[in-house]
Enzyme design. Structure first.
Site, PDB file in Angstrom:
ATOM      1  N   ARG A  75      46.841  24.773  45.510  1.00 44.11           N
ATOM      2  CA  ARG A  75      46.791  23.520  44.760  1.00 44.11           C
ATOM      3  C   ARG A  75      48.202  23.054  44.390  1.00 44.11           C
ATOM      4  NH1 ARG A  75      42.557  23.427  39.902  1.00 44.11           N
ATOM      5  NH2 ARG A  75      41.923  25.183  41.205  1.00 44.11           N
TER       6      ARG A  75
ATOM      7  N   GLY B  53      35.066  40.887  48.478  1.00 46.27           N
ATOM      8  CA  GLY B  53      36.197  41.760  48.205  1.00 46.27           C
ATOM      9  C   GLY B  53      35.867  43.181  47.791  1.00 46.27           C
TER      10      GLY B  53
ATOM     11  N   GLY C  89      49.393  36.115  42.560  1.00 38.98           N
ATOM     12  CA  GLY C  89      49.694  37.518  42.796  1.00 38.98           C
ATOM     13  C   GLY C  89      48.811  38.160  43.840  1.00 38.98           C
ATOM     14  N   ALA C  90      47.537  37.781  43.876  1.00 42.26           N
ATOM     15  CA  ALA C  90      46.617  38.363  44.863  1.00 42.26           C
ATOM     16  C   ALA C  90      47.037  37.998  46.279  1.00 42.26           C
ATOM     17  CB  ALA C  90      45.194  37.894  44.598  1.00 42.26           C
TER      18      ALA C  90
ATOM     19  N   ASN D  20      50.209  48.265  41.856  1.00 39.06           N
ATOM     20  CA  ASN D  20      48.848  48.649  41.455  1.00 39.06           C
ATOM     21  C   ASN D  20      48.627  50.157  41.537  1.00 39.06           C
ATOM     22  OD1 ASN D  20      48.496  49.171  44.220  1.00 39.06           O
ATOM     23  ND2 ASN D  20      46.409  48.355  44.236  1.00 39.06           N
TER      24      ASN D  20
ATOM     25  N   SER E  55      54.302  23.947  45.875  1.00 36.26           N
ATOM     26  CA  SER E  55      55.581  24.652  45.743  1.00 36.26           C
ATOM     27  C   SER E  55      55.393  26.165  45.669  1.00 36.26           C
ATOM     28  CB  SER E  55      56.332  24.160  44.499  1.00 36.26           C
ATOM     29  OG  SER E  55      55.562  24.383  43.329  1.00 36.26           O
ATOM     30  N   LYS E  56      54.272  26.614  45.088  1.00 38.14           N
ATOM     31  CA  LYS E  56      54.005  28.056  45.022  1.00 38.14           C
ATOM     32  C   LYS E  56      53.742  28.629  46.413  1.00 38.14           C
ATOM     33  CE  LYS E  56      52.269  28.482  40.287  1.00 38.14           C
ATOM     34  NZ  LYS E  56      51.131  28.935  39.446  1.00 38.14           N
TER      35      LYS E  56
ATOM     36  N   LYS F 158      50.015  44.539  36.216  1.00 38.20           N
ATOM     37  CA  LYS F 158      50.659  44.867  37.493  1.00 38.20           C
ATOM     38  C   LYS F 158      52.153  44.547  37.513  1.00 38.20           C
ATOM     39  CE  LYS F 158      46.596  44.592  40.511  1.00 38.20           C
ATOM     40  NZ  LYS F 158      46.030  43.976  41.734  1.00 38.20           N
TER      41      LYS F 158
ATOM     42  N   SER G   7      35.569  48.147  35.288  1.00 32.26           N
ATOM     43  CA  SER G   7      36.227  48.744  36.453  1.00 32.26           C
ATOM     44  C   SER G   7      35.308  49.691  37.214  1.00 32.26           C
ATOM     45  CB  SER G   7      37.482  49.503  36.013  1.00 32.26           C
ATOM     46  OG  SER G   7      38.061  50.173  37.113  1.00 32.26           O
TER      47      SER G   7
END
Length: 272
Positions: A151, A237, A129-130, A86, A154-155, A65, A14
């Site tokens: 991919r 990022g 989640g991101a 977060n 449905s998500k 999270k 981290s």
């Protein structure tokens, strides 16, 4: 001094202690910030102990999270929409508030790099989640269109259902993506495994901003691939990481640090 921390497992990688220590120096806020690695089945106990021992607030990273979301006594609107927390803050009234600053961190980094979001056509790759954490803040900037490709189709559809009231958001199969995009964001962890999401090269033009939520000392595989396709403006990022941390710091201390300055120091730190 007030105590803050980041919880995760693993946590040794981290950058949060480095970032928040610089924020504290910059703003002259007197805080101590540490890294805590509870066992995966011991997170809530570790969190309880932290707050009992005068902890004022903390950041939460993988894999905790969703558990932090359940632990919070109150949720901000963006945390409720994100389905994950977060950032936790202990108020003076003894209430633990859960927030999610990931999307705010992304938007801050994009704006710091002069990326126009209003009226833009955005492709968001991934529906985990991101991705969920950034949909709300992205739509709040009023893009022309936010398309989610994943991919598992449905998500992506599930995310559009959650956020449809906030703006023009839709789901699309990878094979059906067409037209050009102003901004393409990769929210998947593919770059960690040296992989590249399967999107058509025709979606990218030289003016397209490419953003990989992953980061490393070198160019990420996704950004390297996009550069090969002619993209001239690529971001990773790391700025989002610093941006979400700046938002958390402001929630805790009431002062917004300069993310740009700390990002420059962090990038230099990673390169050495």
């Amino acid at each position: 001094m007030d105590n803050y921390a980041v919880f995760g497992n693993p946590i040794k990688q981290s950058k949060s202690p480095f970032i928040h220590t610089l924020f504290a120096q910059q703003t002259q806020e007197k805080i101590v910030y540490s890294a805590i690695e509870p066992a995966t089945d011991d997170f809530k106990t570790a969190l309880k102990d932290f707050f009992l021992e005068q902890g004022k607030g903390c950041n939460i990273t993988a894999p905790f999270k969703e558990q932090a979301y359940q632990y919070a006594q109150q949720l901000t609107e963006r945390a409720a929409l994100a389905g994950a927390v977060n950032t936790l803050k202990l108020t003076d009234d003894g209430i633990i508030i859960g927030d999610n600053t990931d999307g705010a961190g992304l938007v801050l980094d994009l704006k710091n790099n002069n990326v126009t979001l209003k009226g833009s056509r955005i492709l968001l790759i991934g529906a985990g989640g991101a991705a969920r954490g950034v949909c709300g803040p992205l739509l709040a900037e009023h893009p022309k269109e936010l398309i989610i490709a994943n991919r598992t189709f449905s998500k992506a559809q599930t995310l559009t259902t959650i956020f449809t009231k906030l703006g023009n958001i839709s789901a699309c199969e990878f094979s059906e993506l067409s037209g050009e995009f102003d901004l393409i964001i990769n929210s998947t962890s593919a770059s960690l495994h040296g992989e590249v999401p399967l999107i058509g090269t025709k979606l990218i033009r030289p003016e397209t901003t490419i953003y990989d939520m992953m980061y490393s000392a070198q160019v990420t595989p996704f950004n390297a691939w996009a550069k090969e396709q002619g993209a001239k403006f690529i971001l990773d990022g790391l700025g989002m990481l610093v941006g979400q941390a700046a938002e958390s710091f402001a929630i805790w201390r009431g002062v917004k640090p300069d993310a740009k300055q700390v990002l420059n120091e962090l990038r230099h730190h990673l390169a050495t």
